[in-house]
Design an enzyme around this catalytic site. Structure first.
Site, PDB file in Angstrom:
ATOM      1  N   CYS A  66       0.833  -1.209   0.000  1.00  0.00           N
ATOM      2  CA  CYS A  66       0.000   0.000   0.000  1.00  0.00           C
ATOM      3  C   CYS A  66       0.867   1.259   0.000  1.00  0.00           C
ATOM      4  O   CYS A  66       1.509   1.579   1.008  1.00  0.00           O
ATOM      5  CB  CYS A  66      -0.927  -0.033   1.217  1.00  0.00           C
ATOM      6  SG  CYS A  66      -1.783   1.523   1.543  1.00  0.00           S
ATOM      7  N   CYS A  69       0.023   3.911   2.570  1.00  0.00           N
ATOM      8  CA  CYS A  69       0.444   3.486   3.911  1.00  0.00           C
ATOM      9  C   CYS A  69       1.891   3.894   4.173  1.00  0.00           C
ATOM     10  O   CYS A  69       2.242   4.321   5.280  1.00  0.00           O
ATOM     11  CB  CYS A  69       0.322   1.966   4.061  1.00  0.00           C
ATOM     12  SG  CYS A  69      -1.355   1.327   3.906  1.00  0.00           S
TER      13      CYS A  69
END
Length: 321
Positions: A66, A69
């Protein structure tokens, strides 16, 4: 969306998910004195549920693949450490530990959920700038004043809630005059238009959302509402569904359809009650249809909506009881 249900989806409260250079991936467990640590499925109860009875605990749901993230987590860790014990941060890799985020309805990452007194309290989705993270921590741990833009957007939201649509639209227009790509203002203005029956202009405003910013909260919520309303138009007579349910309280299909209709009518709590009743009786009925429908409602209502938070707590109680 890919086969991994967490790999894409709604963003957060901001107009962009790019904040500075891409940071390194989340790192490993911190020391016991550090307010930042990783957790596991088995450790979640102690690290989050129990610890949140002592102080707020932020749970960062993330995954190595991600990109947002990798942007969010280092900033989040920095701000939490600078908070000097006001909050703790617990990180959960959803690839290694999918059960807890799945049960809590976390469908998009990064997602940060604040726990207090053993229950989900507040949260946000998507990468956030440092200033927004500080404001969020101040909110859950004991407040600081929002920035001028937040003040303007809050004033517009309050005006809309009080029925002063004209003032709300004027404020949103002013915000968009300064920042034509402010997705929160675009989404809120489109929502007002949709609520007042002007679906065409609402759709036109949604069409102005810049590419790459379609997955922010306000836009996702309105699109989810539109999809739910369109689905409801194809359902049966609610009186007939109610009769079926009266004859057989375990007619989960009738209860599910009735929940969709109640939600479209604005009876959101009744809709949630129907779905929670199904989950209590048969958690996995029709491949988790009731829970999945409830997650759609959360998406349409928005992650910070009071009823979303309340029903998410009730769902958590059912799932973890």
């Amino acid at each position: 969306m890919s086969d991994n249900p967490y790999q894409s989806g709604p963003g957060g409260y901001t107009t962009s998910m790019q904040f500075g250079e891409t940071a390194a991936a989340p790192n490993g467990p911190a020391s016991s004195a550090d307010p930042v640590k990783d957790t596991t499925t088995s450790g979640f109860s102690a690290d989050v549920i129990q610890e949140s009875r002592n102080q707020p605990v932020l749970v960062d749901f993330w995954a190595p693949w991600c990109g947002p993230c990798r942007q969010l987590t280092p900033v989040l860790e920095k701000v939490v450490r600078e908070a000097r014990g006001r909050v703790k941060l617990v990180k959960m890799n959803i690839d290694d530990h999918p059960a807890i985020p799945g049960q809590l309805g976390i469908q998009s990452i990064p997602a940060v959920i604040a726990f207090k007194d053993g229950q989900p309290f507040d949260g946000f989705m998507g990468a956030q700038p440092e200033s927004e993270i500080r404001a969020f921590i101040d909110k859950v741990a004991g407040g600081a004043a929002p920035d001028p833009l937040a003040d303007a957007l809050a004033a517009a939201a309050e005006a809309a809630q009080n029925g002063d649509v004209q003032s709300a639209m004027q404020i949103y227009s002013a915000v968009l005059g300064q920042d034509s790509e402010n997705v929160e203002a675009l989404g809120a203005a489109a929502t007002i238009l949709y609520d007042n029956g002007d679906r065409e202009q609402a759709s036109d405003l949604l069409g102005r959302v810049p590419q790459g910013k379609e997955n922010t909260e306000a836009i996702v919520a309105l699109k989810a509402r539109m999809a739910l309303d369109e689905e409801v138009s194809a359902l049966g007579d609610p009186m007939d569904l109610a009769r079926r349910l009266a004859d057989n309280p375990k007619d989960h299909e009738a209860r599910l359809d009735l929940a969709k209709i109640e939600n479209a009518r604005g009876e959101r709590e009744k809709a949630a009650d129907h779905l929670l009743a199904i989950i209590r009786d048969d958690r996995h009925w029709n491949e988790d249809a009731a829970r999945n429908q409830l997650l759609q409602f959360f998406e349409a209502w928005g992650p910070a909506d009071e009823l979303t938070l309340s029903v998410r707590r009730r769902l958590s109680s059912v799932l973890f009881s």
